[in-house]
Design an enzyme around this catalytic site. Structure first.
Site, PDB file in Angstrom:
ATOM      1  N   ASP A 509       0.855  -1.852  -0.004  1.00  0.00           N
ATOM      2  CA  ASP A 509      -0.211   0.314   0.397  1.00  0.00           C
ATOM      3  C   ASP A 509       1.053   1.157   0.077  1.00  0.00           C
ATOM      4  O   ASP A 509       2.202   0.609   1.051  1.00  0.00           O
ATOM      5  CB  ASP A 509      -1.072   0.356   1.221  1.00  0.00           C
ATOM      6  CG  ASP A 509      -2.219   1.450   1.162  1.00  0.00           C
ATOM      7  OD1 ASP A 509      -2.358   1.869   0.528  1.00  0.00           O
ATOM      8  OD2 ASP A 509      -1.427   1.338   2.219  1.00  0.00           O
ATOM      9  N   ASP A 688      -2.085  -1.064   5.902  1.00  0.00           N
ATOM     10  CA  ASP A 688      -2.322   0.366   7.401  1.00  0.00           C
ATOM     11  C   ASP A 688      -3.587   0.354   7.647  1.00  0.00           C
ATOM     12  O   ASP A 688      -3.385   0.514   9.240  1.00  0.00           O
ATOM     13  CB  ASP A 688      -1.142   1.478   7.350  1.00  0.00           C
ATOM     14  CG  ASP A 688      -1.759   1.722   7.444  1.00  0.00           C
ATOM     15  OD1 ASP A 688      -1.817   2.127   5.597  1.00  0.00           O
ATOM     16  OD2 ASP A 688      -1.524   3.785   7.182  1.00  0.00           O
ATOM     17  N   ASP A 692      -7.284  -1.522   3.616  1.00  0.00           N
ATOM     18  CA  ASP A 692      -6.542  -2.707   3.263  1.00  0.00           C
ATOM     19  C   ASP A 692      -6.855  -4.315   4.105  1.00  0.00           C
ATOM     20  O   ASP A 692      -6.047  -5.127   3.983  1.00  0.00           O
ATOM     21  CB  ASP A 692      -4.302  -1.937   4.025  1.00  0.00           C
ATOM     22  CG  ASP A 692      -4.411  -1.304   3.150  1.00  0.00           C
ATOM     23  OD1 ASP A 692      -4.954  -1.003   1.845  1.00  0.00           O
ATOM     24  OD2 ASP A 692      -3.629  -0.307   4.092  1.00  0.00           O
TER      25      ASP A 692
END
Length: 790
Positions: A509, A688, A692
């Site tokens: 990410d 995080d 996600d």
């Protein structure tokens, strides 16, 4: 068991009153109503196999069982449960310390009994630690009924507390040391006597003196065999009762065979005695087991000892400005706590006033203090080094990060990786092979009329015992997990270390993972519909309820009252402010045509009728991101982001990425990882945020980076407690080292057995030589594994 002894607990029966129960088709006499009630409950629940598999008597049943069961109703009090019961989605979860566990059959019995109870979702019993992890449906089953189900079959369960676990481990260690100390002391004495006989150190020894030495050696060896070696016999009985074999079987045969032959030789005054070999065998084997016992508990000790950093008391800041000292575990969410320089933070919270440097090494392994200011999180157990802080409590002590680590670590240690299961199966086959080879060896030498046929067989049993093979995998994995824990890397599954070595693709990410998550508004556009200050207040109010790191970019403005707040993961948020519904989020979240702003905005504020503002919120790259990805570039590196493609491309130009895809929703990230896996790639995902969570759950190995949301941490297999991405280098390196150690250990264990077997079968190896070789082999394996801790 005779009619004079209780069939359930082994205690003497009451000579006046008679208590009976039918177990395994036969009437059994019992000592008290408690044992009768427990035995009847076991039979009624169809769990009679417990009595076939057990290797030790159970704990005596409670004579006043009904009264005890009534007292368990107190555990249904929500206020009492608040301290030790955890929410796991729709279920509740509790760790229990279970008293009365004596062997693996007890663990089997507990799991089978609770599996029959309606409402139980999952049960995992750790026999060695005498703990059970139970997940259940609270709407179907109360906690008191859960505990009562255990009490009815003879086990008392109480909520687990780390200090109780530590006391339990020390008690077990004390028993180990007693057996080891007795074996060591007697081994020295017996070896002195036997050395005198073998080398005639005392001059010409007559037959009477020789017989006397044999009798003294027998007396000294007997407690070693019966007490110190009991751990091996119980293990062998347990295996044979379950119709299988383990490494304790050849050990037991070797010990009793050698002891029986020595006893016969002493009584008949003819033949060889190897009492010193028995004592040395038991001592060295116990020593290797003790070293393995310590290393296996190392990871659990490291985590459990983290609670020692939490102070007992805290300084509570009252609403009138007065200070009051209270217990840390009594703090509630919303309380304000004053933390002076040099004091330990008592609870997890957010700084509302003051700036300071905080030592977070006990969590992250990083000894450089972290600068903290209002709005930053602090965690219980860390140390405030300079400056006075006022902290608003965000979670109770039960849900503090330290306690979450301990709970997750316990779950990880309960899992068993594939390589460990493979080693266990191989060990069983190897033991069968050893027993067959030993039998063939005895048959051959007996047919050859060799008077040493028995001792040659004993040497084969001892020399080829696969103890080192059984220690090869668990000792290495446990040491590796302990090392990672010290470095601020928490594994939630033990088999993750094994899977890491097969990872060929790393997906990441962007926001909060590759970037630091400290956002700032670099450009902004406002419509004429509302005053600028009012628009900024609306943006700050909406973002104040969001967990996304981008919310900090709007935190410098006053807030208004908000209601009906909701989050659309990966898209945006909405809420009602002063009777009007407002939305804030990414471009794809906005249904209106975007006005010309002169820049590529990534956050929009709008109503159902129009766009009110557009913002370009930027973030800076983590300082160790490029170095980390440079280390990982042997694998395919893919950036999956919900940010605009132009922003993703700008970031990708600075990093060694093979592919960078922007504008992805959480579902699209999930689908992309699924597509990679369908092509046969092994994917690690780093994230995080809440958005996600789906892709983290689907990846082969998932990592929640420092500062991740609780949802991301729950979905991940690995949690980085510090803010350094470079921790990934330690993770991969230690996974590789652990695999090498396991291969080295197994190669040594198998190679030693293969090399020593011809010498043992041919009669070149005497029993005492086999003892030394086998024990040193086990000690070498454990010592090799402990090198991972360096």
């Amino acid at each position: 068991m005779t009619s004079h002894v209780c069939y359930h607990c082994g205690q003497a029966n009451d000579p006046v009153h008679s208590y009976q129960a039918t177990v395994l088709g036969e009437p059994r006499t019992l000592c008290c109503p408690g044992c009768q009630a427990v035995a009847t409950a076991i039979v009624d629940n169809g769990l009679e196999d417990y009595y076939r598999f057990r290797t030790e008597p159970a704990v005596q049943g409670d004579a006043d069982l009904s009264d005890v069961l009534k007292t368990m109703d107190v555990y249904d009090d929500p206020a009492l449960q608040e301290e030790f019961v955890f929410e796991e989605g729709k279920h509740k979860q509790i760790q229990l310390t279970v008293e009365g566990i004596t062997c693996a059959a007890c663990g089997w019995l507990i799991e089978k009994q609770l599996a029959r109870v309606d409402g139980i979702e999952k049960v995992a019993v750790n026999v060695q630690a005498r703990r059970a992890m139970v997940t259940w449906h609270d709407d179907k089953l109360s906690l008191s009924h859960l505990l009562s189900a255990l009490k009815r079959i003879g086990y008392t369960a109480i909520p687990f507390q780390p200090d109780q676990h530590e006391a339990s481990y020390k008690k077990e260690q004390k028993s180990f040391l007693k057996k080891l100390g007795l074996a060591g002391l007697m081994t020295m004495q017996v070896m002195m006597l036997m050395a005198g006989l073998y080398f005639d150190l005392f001059g010409s020894i007559d037959e009477d003196t020789r017989r006397y030495f044999h009798w003294v050696a027998l007396v000294l060896t007997t407690p070693v065999v019966l007490y110190s070696g009991s751990i091996f016999y119980l293990g062998a009985l347990k295996a044979l009762s379950a119709r299988t074999v383990n490494m304790d079987v050849p050990v037991t045969l070797a010990i009793f065979g050698t002891y029986g032959a020595g006893l016969q030789a002493t009584l008949t005054e003819s033949g060889e005695v190897y009492f010193e070999s028995i004592c040395m065998f038991i001592f060295l084997l116990l020593l290797s087991r003790f070293l393995e016992h310590r290393s296996r508990h190392r990871a659990a000790e490291i985590s459990a000892n983290m609670t020692q950093h939490i102070p007992v008391s805290a300084t509570l800041l009252l609403s009138d400005g007065q200070l009051d000292t209270c217990l840390a575990k009594k703090l509630n969410v919303g309380d304000r706590v004053l933390i002076k320089p040099g004091e330990t933070v008592p609870i997890d919270g957010v700084i509302s006033d003051g700036t300071s440097s905080v030592d977070e090494s006990m969590l992250s392994g990083e000894f450089v203090p972290v600068r903290k200011q209002p709005g930053d999180k602090v965690f219980g157990g860390t140390v405030n080094q300079a400056g006075t802080l006022t902290v608003t409590v965000t979670s109770t002590l039960k849900h503090a990060l330290v306690n979450q680590i301990i709970r997750l670590q316990a779950e990880a240690m309960a899992s068993k990786p594939r390589i460990a299961q493979l080693a266990d199966r191989f060990s069983r086959y190897f033991v069968c092979a050893v027993l067959l080879i030993s039998a063939a060896t005895f048959t051959f030498w007996w047919w050859q009329q060799n008077e040493d046929a028995f001792w040659i067989t004993i040497a084969v049993l001892v020399a080829t015992c696969p103890c080192a093979l059984g220690l090869a995998t668990p000792s290495a994995l446990t040491c590796a997990m302990a090392k990672l824990n010290r470095q601020g890397i928490l594994l939630k599954r033990a088999d993750v270390l094994e899977q890491l070595n097969d990872i060929d693709t790393v997906a990441l990410d962007k926001t909060g993972t590759l970037t630091v998550g400290e956002f700032a508004v670099s450009k902004q556009w406002f419509s004429d519909a509302l005053p600028v200050e009012h628009i900024l207040q609306l943006a700050a109010t909406l973002e104040s309820r969001s967990e996304h790191p981008i919310a900090r970019a709007f935190s410098r403005h006053d807030l208004a009252a908000i209601s009906e707040f909701s989050v659309t993961p990966g898209a945006g948020i909405k809420g009602n402010v002063n009777g009007e519904t407002y939305f804030m989020g990414a471009r794809h979240f906005c249904p209106h045509s975007v006005p010309h702003t002169g820049f590529d905005a990534n956050v929009y504020l709008f109503t159902q009728q129009q766009v009110l503002a557009a913002f370009l919120v930027t973030d800076s790259l983590r300082e160790d991101a490029a170095q980390t990805l440079q280390y990982l570039k042997s694998r395919a590196l893919i950036l999956l982001s919900g940010d605009a493609q132009s922003h993703v491309d700008t970031l990708a130009s600075e990093l060694p990425l093979q592919q960078a895809i922007g504008g992805l929703s959480p579902e699209q990230k999930y689908q992309h990882v699924q597509a990679l896996q369908q092509r046969g790639q092994r994917v690690m995902m780093l994230g995080d945020g809440i958005n996600d969570a789906p892709v983290l759950a689907s990846a082969d190995v998932s990592v929640a980076v420092g500062g991740a949301t609780d949802v991301a941490k729950t979905a991940a297999d690995i949690v980085l407690l510090g803010d350094k991405l470079l921790s990934l280098t330690s993770l991969f390196e230690l996974a590789s080292r652990a695999r090498r150690k396991i291969i080295q250990n197994m190669a040594w264990a198998i190679g030693y057995n293969v090399l020593i077997l011809p010498f043992a079968v041919s009669g070149v190896l005497s029993p005492w030589m086999a003892v030394v070789g086998m024990s040193l082999s086990s000690i070498i394996v454990v010592s090799n594994s402990t090198r991972l801790l360096r």
